[in-house]
Structure formats: structure tokens, C-alpha cells
Design an enzyme around this catalytic site. Sequence first.
Site, short mmCIF file in Angstrom:
data_model
loop_
_atom_site.label_atom_id
_atom_site.label_comp_id
_atom_site.label_asym_id
_atom_site.label_seq_id
_atom_site.Cartn_x
_atom_site.Cartn_y
_atom_site.Cartn_z
N PRO A 100 69.51 51.96 30.46
CA PRO A 100 70.29 51.66 31.67
C PRO A 100 70.78 52.92 32.39
O PRO A 100 71.18 52.85 33.54
CB PRO A 100 71.50 50.86 31.14
CG PRO A 100 71.11 50.40 29.77
CD PRO A 100 70.12 51.39 29.25
N GLU A 127 72.67 51.01 20.04
CA GLU A 127 73.45 51.64 21.10
C GLU A 127 72.64 52.69 21.86
O GLU A 127 73.15 53.33 22.77
CB GLU A 127 74.73 52.27 20.52
CG GLU A 127 75.91 51.32 20.47
CD GLU A 127 75.61 50.00 19.77
OE1 GLU A 127 75.57 48.95 20.45
OE2 GLU A 127 75.40 50.00 18.54
N ARG A 165 49.04 46.32 37.44
CA ARG A 165 48.49 45.54 38.56
C ARG A 165 48.16 46.41 39.77
O ARG A 165 47.47 45.96 40.68
CB ARG A 165 49.42 44.39 38.93
CG ARG A 165 50.77 44.81 39.43
CD ARG A 165 51.73 43.65 39.42
NE ARG A 165 51.26 42.54 40.26
CZ ARG A 165 51.21 42.57 41.58
NH1 ARG A 165 51.60 43.64 42.24
NH2 ARG A 165 50.78 41.53 42.26
N ASP A 180 51.50 43.11 49.23
CA ASP A 180 52.68 42.65 48.50
C ASP A 180 53.98 43.02 49.19
O ASP A 180 54.09 44.06 49.82
CB ASP A 180 52.72 43.27 47.10
CG ASP A 180 51.78 42.58 46.14
OD1 ASP A 180 51.07 41.66 46.60
OD2 ASP A 180 51.76 42.96 44.97
#
Length: 266
Positions: A100, A127, A165, A180
Amino acid sequence: MTVLAICAIIQAMLTIDIVTIFPEMFDSPFNASIIKRAREKGLVSIRAHNLRDWATDKHKTTDDTLYGGGGGMLMKPEPLFAAVEAIRGECSVPTILLTPQGRLFNQQVAQELAQESRLLFICGRYEGVDERVRQHLATDELSIGDYVLSGGEVAAMVVVDAVVRLLPGALGYEHAAAEDSHATGLLEGPHYTRPPKFRAWEVPEILTSGHHARVAAWRRRQALMRTLARRPDLLARARLDAQDRRWLAELGYNGPFAHGQIDSER
Ligand code: JF5
């Protein structure tokens, strides 16, 4: 021989290695749909390695308690360094830690990663990882968004899917990647298929009219309206022509716009 066939031959394979304590998590997602087909076509090779194979004690330990207390566990540096160094060999390989705290993954990052010949992903658990892994083993840290996952595995799957992709030949001609959403910089507008009336809800008449130019203009306007309503932040970076800007002005949006010359055609 066709130009396409020649390109298919010179297209180098992307090799993706993933270091994880749960390699079996990758079995289903990488054995279905577009990734499966890309692997079968030889566009990508994906290997999920079990970090425990590089643990040296009899319990195959990969985690340990935090120095300084406070509870919680951290991934030990030794098995991670041993695994990554063994997989890399003498090659320089972008080595990406999913966390994160990383820089935010987006379509532009996916396009950059799709240019590489090799990628190595480190999936943290608990953690997180010992700081020396970030500083001296990972070359990049990526986040897929502002939420906490149980480990880096699902984040690695997201990144691998978005990258694979984009490899030439991975998508059928039904939907080229350039069309897209996020490649155009706008959200897609509404799409419809048969039947023309479902319950009380009818398909917009313009779509069944057969006026291709009017359909294209309607779709573009719908994409702009939806982007303005849901993700106005995207408009500041989207490639917009003069007509787009007129429509947006009618809707009350007058910038900011990406600089650079206005495209005369899209
Ligand atoms: C992870 C320790 C890594 O939670 C994430 C994540 C969220 N956005 N992008 C990645 O990574 C997994 C969990 C615990 C380290």
C-alpha cells in the site's frame, strides 16, 4: 509472409516470476481467459515460486517478530533475498514489491511494464517485509489502491492481468486495447445489446438508427458526460478535441485541460 506474421515471430516473450508463500493462489486466475490464451500463444511465461523453498530451517520459516516490539510479524530478509537472487541469476530484472506504500498502479504503469522482457513480483504478507528488502532488493514498489489486502498476491494478479492483456496478440480483434477506457483517458459510456426492448427499458434510438457518424458522436458525448459526472479528475489529462471541449463547456466544465495541441481528429 504477412507483416503480422513477421511481427509474431520477432515478438519476444515476457517472463514473469512471482515470489509468494501461496503459489497455489495463482493457479486459477492464470489458467483462464486472456492470460491462459496469452500463455498458450507463447506471449508470456508466468511462474509462481514458493518462498518456503528458500527457507533454510526445518520449519521453513519465512517470517519473524518485529524489532522494537508492538506485536505482528514481518517477512524475513534471508529467504526473500535468496529466492529473488536465484530467480534473477545474473540478469537485471525489474523487481516489484506490492504494498500500500508503493506508487499508484495505473494504465500508464501497465504500459511501461508491458515493454519489459522480464518482471519479478514480491508478494508480502503479515505486516509487510523487512525494510532491507525494500531498500536493497526491490527496484520498485507498487500499490493497486488505498485499501489493505491480506497479502500482495491479489495485487500481483491485478498488475499481471493489466500487463498481459497489453502484449501484442493477447487480445482478439474484437476489442483492441487502444479503444479501452483509460487508454483513451475517458470512462466508457453506456453499451447495449439485444433485445431492443427489455421489460420497460428501450435501447436509445440513435444506436439502432444505422447513422454511424451520429452513433460515434453520441458515444463520445456519453463518455464525456459519464467522465464528468463520475471522474472529473480524468478530464484534466484526457486527449480532447475542440468538439469535446464545446460539449464539456455546455455541461459546465471549462477546464483544466491537458496542454498540447488540440487534436483535429481522434
Ligand atoms: C500487503 C503487507 C503487502 O495490501 C496491499 C496493497 C494494497 N494496495 N496495493 C497493495 O499489499 C499487500 C499486505 C500486507 C504487505
